[in-house]
Write a protein that holds these residues in place. Structure first.
Motif, short mmCIF file in Angstrom:
data_model
loop_
_atom_site.label_atom_id
_atom_site.label_comp_id
_atom_site.label_asym_id
_atom_site.label_seq_id
_atom_site.Cartn_x
_atom_site.Cartn_y
_atom_site.Cartn_z
N ARG A 261 0.84 -1.21 0.00
CA ARG A 261 0.00 0.00 0.00
C ARG A 261 0.87 1.25 0.00
NH1 ARG A 261 -5.33 1.56 1.11
NH2 ARG A 261 -5.85 -0.64 0.94
N HIS A 262 1.93 1.24 0.82
CA HIS A 262 2.85 2.38 0.83
C HIS A 262 3.47 2.57 -0.56
CE1 HIS A 262 3.77 1.55 5.38
NE2 HIS A 262 2.57 2.03 5.19
N ALA A 263 3.87 1.47 -1.16
CA ALA A 263 4.51 1.54 -2.48
C ALA A 263 3.52 2.07 -3.52
CB ALA A 263 5.02 0.16 -2.89
N MET A 264 2.25 1.64 -3.39
CA MET A 264 1.22 2.11 -4.32
C MET A 264 0.99 3.61 -4.16
SD MET A 264 -0.55 0.97 -6.78
CE MET A 264 -0.99 -0.77 -6.72
N GLU A 265 1.05 4.10 -2.93
CA GLU A 265 0.94 5.55 -2.71
C GLU A 265 2.04 6.29 -3.46
OE1 GLU A 265 -0.39 6.94 1.56
OE2 GLU A 265 1.00 5.27 1.76
N MET A 266 3.25 5.75 -3.37
CA MET A 266 4.39 6.37 -4.06
C MET A 266 4.15 6.43 -5.57
SD MET A 266 7.07 7.57 -2.52
CE MET A 266 8.01 7.54 -1.00
N VAL A 267 3.67 5.30 -6.12
CA VAL A 267 3.40 5.24 -7.55
C VAL A 267 2.35 6.29 -7.92
CG1 VAL A 267 2.42 3.79 -9.38
CG2 VAL A 267 4.12 2.84 -7.80
N MET A 268 1.32 6.37 -7.13
CA MET A 268 0.24 7.32 -7.44
C MET A 268 0.71 8.77 -7.29
SD MET A 268 -3.18 5.47 -6.05
CE MET A 268 -3.83 4.01 -6.90
N ALA A 269 1.70 9.00 -6.41
CA ALA A 269 2.27 10.35 -6.27
C ALA A 269 3.16 10.69 -7.47
CB ALA A 269 3.07 10.46 -4.99
N GLY A 270 3.58 9.66 -8.21
CA GLY A 270 4.37 9.93 -9.40
C GLY A 270 5.62 9.08 -9.57
N ALA A 271 5.83 8.14 -8.67
CA ALA A 271 7.05 7.32 -8.75
C ALA A 271 6.89 6.19 -9.78
CB ALA A 271 7.40 6.74 -7.39
N THR A 272 7.94 5.99 -10.57
CA THR A 272 7.99 4.85 -11.50
C THR A 272 8.53 3.63 -10.75
OG1 THR A 272 8.30 6.26 -13.41
CG2 THR A 272 9.10 4.00 -13.60
N ALA A 273 9.52 3.88 -9.90
CA ALA A 273 10.08 2.81 -9.07
C ALA A 273 9.99 3.27 -7.61
CB ALA A 273 11.52 2.52 -9.45
N VAL A 274 10.11 2.29 -6.69
CA VAL A 274 9.90 2.59 -5.27
C VAL A 274 11.07 2.03 -4.45
CG1 VAL A 274 8.37 2.32 -3.30
CG2 VAL A 274 7.40 2.50 -5.59
N GLY A 275 11.82 2.93 -3.83
CA GLY A 275 12.94 2.50 -3.00
C GLY A 275 12.46 1.96 -1.66
N VAL A 276 13.15 0.94 -1.16
CA VAL A 276 12.82 0.35 0.14
C VAL A 276 14.14 0.20 0.90
CG1 VAL A 276 11.87 -1.65 1.34
CG2 VAL A 276 10.85 -0.90 -0.82
N GLY A 277 14.18 0.69 2.12
CA GLY A 277 15.42 0.61 2.90
C GLY A 277 15.18 0.26 4.34
N SER A 278 14.73 1.25 5.12
CA SER A 278 14.56 1.04 6.56
C SER A 278 13.63 -0.11 6.89
CB SER A 278 14.03 2.32 7.21
OG SER A 278 14.89 3.40 6.96
N ALA A 279 12.71 -0.43 5.98
CA ALA A 279 11.75 -1.51 6.24
C ALA A 279 12.44 -2.85 6.47
CB ALA A 279 10.77 -1.64 5.07
N VAL A 280 13.70 -2.96 6.01
CA VAL A 280 14.46 -4.19 6.27
C VAL A 280 14.61 -4.42 7.77
CG1 VAL A 280 16.75 -5.26 5.99
CG2 VAL A 280 15.65 -4.15 4.03
N HIS A 281 14.64 -3.33 8.54
CA HIS A 281 14.72 -3.47 10.01
C HIS A 281 13.52 -4.23 10.55
CE1 HIS A 281 14.76 -2.73 14.23
NE2 HIS A 281 13.89 -1.75 14.20
N ALA A 282 12.34 -3.86 10.08
CA ALA A 282 11.13 -4.47 10.63
C ALA A 282 10.85 -5.84 10.02
CB ALA A 282 9.94 -3.54 10.42
N PHE A 283 11.15 -6.01 8.74
CA PHE A 283 10.66 -7.21 8.03
C PHE A 283 11.74 -8.04 7.36
CE2 PHE A 283 7.32 -3.88 7.80
CZ PHE A 283 6.44 -4.45 8.71
N GLY A 284 13.01 -7.62 7.47
CA GLY A 284 14.08 -8.40 6.86
C GLY A 284 14.13 -8.21 5.36
N PRO A 285 15.13 -8.82 4.71
CA PRO A 285 15.26 -8.69 3.25
C PRO A 285 14.03 -9.24 2.52
CG PRO A 285 17.23 -9.70 4.20
CD PRO A 285 16.21 -9.63 5.30
N GLU A 286 13.25 -10.09 3.19
CA GLU A 286 12.06 -10.69 2.57
C GLU A 286 10.97 -9.65 2.31
OE1 GLU A 286 13.54 -11.75 5.38
OE2 GLU A 286 14.61 -13.45 4.50
N VAL A 287 11.16 -8.43 2.83
CA VAL A 287 10.16 -7.38 2.67
C VAL A 287 9.88 -7.11 1.19
CG1 VAL A 287 11.76 -5.40 2.74
CG2 VAL A 287 9.40 -5.13 3.53
N PHE A 288 10.88 -7.31 0.32
CA PHE A 288 10.68 -7.00 -1.10
C PHE A 288 9.61 -7.90 -1.72
CE2 PHE A 288 14.70 -5.15 -0.03
CZ PHE A 288 14.65 -3.93 -0.69
N GLY A 289 9.74 -9.19 -1.51
CA GLY A 289 8.77 -10.13 -2.06
C GLY A 289 7.37 -9.87 -1.51
#
Lengths: 321, 288
Positions: A261-289
């Protein structure tokens, strides 16, 4: 409900792939620079976890130790960091990041320097490697000589450094900008004028500070540091929204994204791609999938056959600034 | 969906605690004791619920130890009871010298515990080399009369001789126990018997030999790795050993995992991220 049944009922499989400055990403998620990007083995792991692209931790000409610890801390609303661009320097980076075809996603090189010539030199040394693009973070808020502390976040410096980097490579160049600037569109426009192919919005916010009450001491080794994670998310979204209005370049939206949902917000704001970083703290590298799976489900719910049709969708609403 | 909400976001700030006692453990190792904040009424009275909390501590996990205005480094918990805990520190660089200079009343910041600790099974052999013995202490406390092998260079570097009587001691110079390496003692032991588990912590070349021996004899083992750490919670990539984050995927790894780590026993990364031989890393180059 079973996702497969969902898709059959919907009659389509959403296409999450995007084209970012001519680079095809299987999905819009990108590992943000500074998180897990120290080695090829970690990049491979993050790509295997489902990232659409990955970015290495920033590389300078000479090795840097960075700031004293504590350099990265989790607080109740995000991360605060002042790593200070520790990195082994471009020579070792060229050994570490050789054979990048082992990584199952495009790899972006984050490149730093204290002046335009250093960016050119680092890029020149990296050119034989398999990087898909270069990212110039002209916006780090906590390292003397670099980013905003090095005066690189002004429109003029952004133009000058982007131009220099542009002349050093034929690969796409991304310029990463700060959320601190009220007129963020002017910085994006300067990057575009300098020849940038995409804007990465945004870098960490601040700097901010945390204080240990018992010892009356700022906690980070450098005293202050950039804020990322949940606290940054609404600001990053507004920045992406502003940049989308200001320039016709693709945007990598970064800041506090940890769900589809966060990523979709970014896309709707105008992003073509969506960076993910700090979320690795909460969810590990598996957060991408997980983010990709959730975005797919959201596309189904919204009836969107192609995610790319939703880029900038929030701008189509009437009456907004 | 609920597990993807922000409830998984954990704050992990350091919490400063006063030294309550200092104990010399050997010629070069000293223990600093602290009161656990969970049991401190002053902490509760100020309305604090510190992020630092040892109630779920598993032996093999580590804490980040902060000296304000100096630095922060990972250490193991070597003593733990309901009210107090301790860290045992080998004096080697500026940071550990500063810890050795501390007196009761001085402040030290703690965050954690972090990482994956030992997986405890019934029976087993504990192998500690040098100050690696500090990591094994809380493990020994929880195991049921394990066989303990301790190795050190000389007698005056041995740890916890009174705390754990009956240890099998090896010293390089023969000044106490058998003369030789702790791995020699282990070789002898596992050729006579097949322990259910070998737990190891010490210099990495020692642990690499332990792994090899255990694999040769099909004995399962776990070893605790040490790397230069920054975040401690798996985001910065500083401590990675190949594709594993030592701070979060480890620091304890099992035989199969260790066998898959090409860098284990061979390479580690300095503060800058430069990859160097394990000898150069331990030879004082690690930013101390």
């Amino acid at each position: 409900m079973n996702m497969k049944t969902d898709r059959i009922a919907a009659g389509f499989e959403p296409d999450l792939s995007v084209s970012l400055a001519g680079i095809r990403l299987a999905n819009p998620t990108v590992l943000a620079s500074g998180i897990l990007g120290t080695t090829k083995a970690l990049l491979k792991r993050v790509a295997e976890c489902g990232a659409g692209a990955v970015t290495i931790k920033s590389i300078s000409l000479a090795p840097r130790d960075g700031h004293a610890n504590p350099t990265i801390l989790a607080f109740d609303a995000g991360l605060i960091n002042a790593v200070g661009y520790s990195n082994p320097g471009v020579e070792e980076a060229c050994r570490e990041f050789s054979g990048l075809s082992d990584v199952a996603a495009p790899v972006f090189a984050s490149v730093i320097g204290t002046h335009a010539g250093e960016f050119v030199e680092v890029i020149g040394r990296m050119e034989p490697l398999g990087f898909a693009a270069y990212e110039l973070p002209l916006s780090c808020p906590h390292t003397p000589g670099y980013g905003t502390m090095g005066g690189q976040g002004t429109p003029q410096a952004t133009l000058e450094i982007t131009k220099a980097a542009r002349s050093a490579t034929k690969k796409p160049v991304f310029v990463k900008i700060s959320p601190n600037m009220p007129a963020i569109g002017e910085i994006a426009a300067a990057a575009r004028e300098g020849g940038a192919d995409a804007i990465t919005a945004v870098n960490s916010l601040g700097p901010g500070m945390l204080i240990d009450v018992e010892t009356r001491t700022p906690v980070l080794g450098f005293g202050m540091g950039g804020v990322t994670g949940p606290a940054l998310r609404p600001i990053a979204l507004r920045c992406v929204y502003d940049v989308f209005k200001a320039v016709d370049l693709p945007i990598i939206g970064v800041g506090g994204v940890s769900t589809g949902r966060h990523a979709m917000e970014m896309v709707m704001a105008g992003a073509t791609a969506v960076g993910v970083g700090s979320a690795v703290h909460a969810f590990g590298p598996e957060v991408f999938g997980r983010i990709v799976g959730q975005m797919r489900a959201l596309c189904l719910k919204l009836g969107a056959e192609r995610l790319s049709d939703l880029i900038g969708a929030a701008h189509k609403q009437q009456g907004l600034p | 969906m609920s597990d993807m909400r922000q409830s998984s976001w954990k704050s992990g700030l350091p919490f400063s605690i006063r030294v309550i006692e200092v104990r010399d453990e050997s010629r070069s190792a000293r223990t600093l004791m602290f009161r656990r904040p969970e049991s401190d009424p002053d902490v509760a009275a100020s309305g604090d619920a510190p992020d630092f909390n040892l109630s779920g501590f598993v032996p093999g996990q580590f804490v980040m130890v902060w000296i304000p205005r100096l630095d922060e480094k990972p250490f193991t918990i070597s003593y733990l009871d309901d009210r107090t805990f301790g860290i045992t520190v080998l004096k080697r660089g500026p940071f550990t010298k500063a810890l050795h200079a501390m007196n009761p009343g001085d402040w030290v910041g703690f965050r954690g515990p972090y990482g994956r600790g030992f997986s405890l099974s019934a029976g087993g052999v504990v192998v500690g080399g040098g100050v690696g013995m500090a990591t094994m202490a809380t493990l020994i406390d929880r195991l049921d009369k394990p066989k303990i092998l301790q190795g050190a260079r000389t007698a005056d570097e041995l740890l916890f001789l009174d705390r754990f009587p009956g240890m099998d001691i090896s010293t390089d110079d023969g000044s106490k126990g058998r003369r030789g390496f702790v791995t020699d003692a282990l070789a002898e032991l596992i050729s006579a018997d097949r322990p259910a588990m070998v737990y190891a912590c010490g210099p990495e070349p020692m642990m690499a030999r332990v792994l090899q021996m255990c694999r040769d004899r099909c004995v399962p083992c776990q070893a605790s790795l040490e790397r230069f750490m920054k975040c401690g919670f798996g985001v910065c990539g500083q401590c990675c050993c190949d594709g594993r984050r030592v701070c979060r995927d480890g620091p304890v790894f099992n035989s199969d995992e260790l066998a898959g780590l090409a860098s284990f026993g061979r390479f580690a990364r300095l503060k800058s991220g430069s990859k160097v031989g394990i000898g150069a890393y331990h030879g004082g180059g690690k930013g101390e």
